[in-house]
Design a protein around this motif. Structure first.
Motif, short mmCIF file in Angstrom:
data_model
loop_
_atom_site.label_atom_id
_atom_site.label_comp_id
_atom_site.label_asym_id
_atom_site.label_seq_id
_atom_site.Cartn_x
_atom_site.Cartn_y
_atom_site.Cartn_z
N THR A 111 51.36 86.80 61.73
CA THR A 111 50.77 86.88 63.06
C THR A 111 49.76 88.02 63.14
O THR A 111 48.67 87.85 63.70
CB THR A 111 51.87 87.05 64.13
OG1 THR A 111 52.76 85.93 64.01
CG2 THR A 111 51.29 87.11 65.52
N GLU A 112 50.10 89.17 62.55
CA GLU A 112 49.19 90.32 62.58
C GLU A 112 47.91 90.02 61.80
O GLU A 112 46.81 90.32 62.26
CB GLU A 112 49.88 91.57 62.01
CG GLU A 112 49.02 92.80 61.99
CD GLU A 112 48.65 93.34 63.37
OE1 GLU A 112 47.67 94.11 63.45
OE2 GLU A 112 49.33 93.02 64.36
N LEU A 113 48.04 89.42 60.62
CA LEU A 113 46.84 89.08 59.84
C LEU A 113 46.00 88.04 60.59
O LEU A 113 44.77 88.13 60.60
CB LEU A 113 47.22 88.57 58.45
CG LEU A 113 46.04 88.16 57.55
CD1 LEU A 113 45.00 89.28 57.42
CD2 LEU A 113 46.55 87.72 56.19
N ALA A 114 46.64 87.08 61.22
CA ALA A 114 45.91 86.08 62.00
C ALA A 114 45.11 86.74 63.11
O ALA A 114 43.94 86.43 63.33
CB ALA A 114 46.88 85.05 62.57
N LYS A 115 45.73 87.69 63.79
CA LYS A 115 45.05 88.40 64.88
C LYS A 115 43.86 89.21 64.37
O LYS A 115 42.78 89.18 64.95
CB LYS A 115 46.05 89.33 65.59
CG LYS A 115 45.49 90.05 66.80
CD LYS A 115 46.58 90.85 67.52
CE LYS A 115 46.64 92.21 66.90
NZ LYS A 115 47.57 93.13 67.55
N ARG A 116 44.03 89.88 63.26
CA ARG A 116 42.98 90.74 62.71
C ARG A 116 41.83 89.94 62.09
O ARG A 116 40.70 90.42 62.04
CB ARG A 116 43.55 91.69 61.66
CG ARG A 116 44.43 92.76 62.24
CD ARG A 116 45.08 93.58 61.12
NE ARG A 116 45.95 94.60 61.62
CZ ARG A 116 45.63 95.88 61.70
NH1 ARG A 116 44.44 96.30 61.32
NH2 ARG A 116 46.50 96.75 62.17
N GLY A 148 41.17 86.38 62.69
CA GLY A 148 40.68 85.22 63.42
C GLY A 148 40.98 83.90 62.72
O GLY A 148 40.43 82.86 63.06
N VAL A 149 41.86 83.94 61.72
CA VAL A 149 42.30 82.75 60.99
C VAL A 149 43.69 82.39 61.51
O VAL A 149 44.52 83.28 61.69
CB VAL A 149 42.33 83.00 59.47
CG1 VAL A 149 42.89 81.80 58.73
CG2 VAL A 149 40.94 83.37 58.95
N SER A 150 43.95 81.13 61.73
CA SER A 150 45.25 80.73 62.28
C SER A 150 46.40 81.11 61.35
O SER A 150 46.25 81.10 60.12
CB SER A 150 45.28 79.24 62.58
OG SER A 150 45.46 78.50 61.38
N ARG A 151 47.51 81.41 61.96
CA ARG A 151 48.73 81.76 61.23
C ARG A 151 49.12 80.62 60.28
O ARG A 151 49.48 80.85 59.13
CB ARG A 151 49.84 82.05 62.25
CG ARG A 151 51.11 82.55 61.68
CD ARG A 151 52.14 82.77 62.82
NE ARG A 151 53.35 83.34 62.31
CZ ARG A 151 54.30 82.66 61.68
NH1 ARG A 151 54.17 81.37 61.45
NH2 ARG A 151 55.38 83.29 61.24
N ALA A 152 49.03 79.39 60.77
CA ALA A 152 49.40 78.22 59.96
C ALA A 152 48.51 78.10 58.73
O ALA A 152 48.99 77.80 57.63
CB ALA A 152 49.31 76.95 60.80
N VAL A 190 47.53 78.79 52.82
CA VAL A 190 46.77 79.42 51.73
C VAL A 190 47.69 80.27 50.87
O VAL A 190 47.63 80.21 49.64
CB VAL A 190 45.59 80.24 52.30
CG1 VAL A 190 44.98 81.12 51.23
CG2 VAL A 190 44.54 79.31 52.90
N GLU A 191 48.55 81.07 51.50
CA GLU A 191 49.46 81.92 50.73
C GLU A 191 50.38 81.10 49.82
O GLU A 191 50.72 81.54 48.73
CB GLU A 191 50.31 82.78 51.67
CG GLU A 191 49.57 83.94 52.27
CD GLU A 191 50.44 84.89 53.08
OE1 GLU A 191 49.91 85.94 53.50
OE2 GLU A 191 51.64 84.60 53.29
N ARG A 192 50.76 79.91 50.25
CA ARG A 192 51.62 79.04 49.44
C ARG A 192 50.83 78.28 48.37
O ARG A 192 51.43 77.62 47.52
CB ARG A 192 52.35 78.04 50.33
CG ARG A 192 53.44 78.63 51.17
CD ARG A 192 54.33 77.57 51.81
NE ARG A 192 53.63 76.32 52.08
CZ ARG A 192 53.43 75.80 53.28
NH1 ARG A 192 53.89 76.40 54.34
NH2 ARG A 192 52.79 74.65 53.43
N GLY A 193 49.49 78.33 48.44
CA GLY A 193 48.67 77.59 47.50
C GLY A 193 48.53 76.13 47.88
O GLY A 193 48.10 75.30 47.08
#
Length: 186
Positions: free
Chosen positions: A25-30, A32-36, A41-44
């Protein structure tokens, strides 16, 4: 062992996020990319676009080049062509090759092939805390930084100004090849 670029990038993004103690959630906020999308992407499970990588690296306050280097390469003075990380933007077909070795020298050299009629845009955060040169090696490039448009021909080299949203555009019927030289913080 991770065997493809999307998996390596996803793993690196997760490492960068966790090093900072940030939630999705914090990275999404910083960024502008959705949490989902970040989670995929993190899972590949999703191939990130150039814009997505630019937004995430901007949130981390590192260049996209640094993010790619951290995902791809080991230390060393020599980076052979066959070892140079290549990434293709799934939206534009833009081909990005990291040419310079990962070393103590604070310079990254990136070779880009932009297909005919394509454009790739990056947010101002991609250009913060580092200097960039754009050198056209083949063809023609329209480089837009903020309100300024630069028509560049083969051999032209431009120092990118203060951080602005930027677009690289190939408005011709031939591919454009250019190098981006990034002076990163040591």
């Amino acid at each position: 062992m991770l065997d493809n670029i999307d998996e390596r990038l996803g793993a690196r993004i997760k490492i960068e996020r966790e090093l900072r103690g940030w939630s999705l959630t914090e990275l999404a906020k910083r960024s502008g990319v959705s949490r989902a999308m970040i989670h995929k992407v993190e899972r590949g499970d999703a191939s990130p676009t150039a814009m997505l990588l630019a937004r995430l690296s901007g949130a981390f306050e590192i260049s996209m080049s640094t993010l790619m280097v951290r995902a791809e390469m080991q230390e060393g003075m020599l980076l052979r062509k066959r070892q140079q990380p290549v990434w293709v933007d799934p939206v534009t077909g833009y081909i990005r090759t990291h040419v310079s070795p990962r070393s103590s020298t604070p310079i990254d050299v990136i070779d880009v092939v932009l297909p005919p009629g394509k454009r790739s845009s990056f947010p101002a955060s991609s250009y913060a805390h580092r200097k960039h040169l754009v050198w056209v090696l083949k063809g023609e490039l329209v480089f837009i930084e903020g309100e300024t448009t630069h028509q560049m021909d083969e051999g032209d080299c431009l120092e990118v100004g203060p951080p602005n949203d930027c677009t690289f555009a190939n408005e011709t019927a031939d591919e454009c090849r250019y190098a981006v030289i990034v002076l990163r913080e040591a």
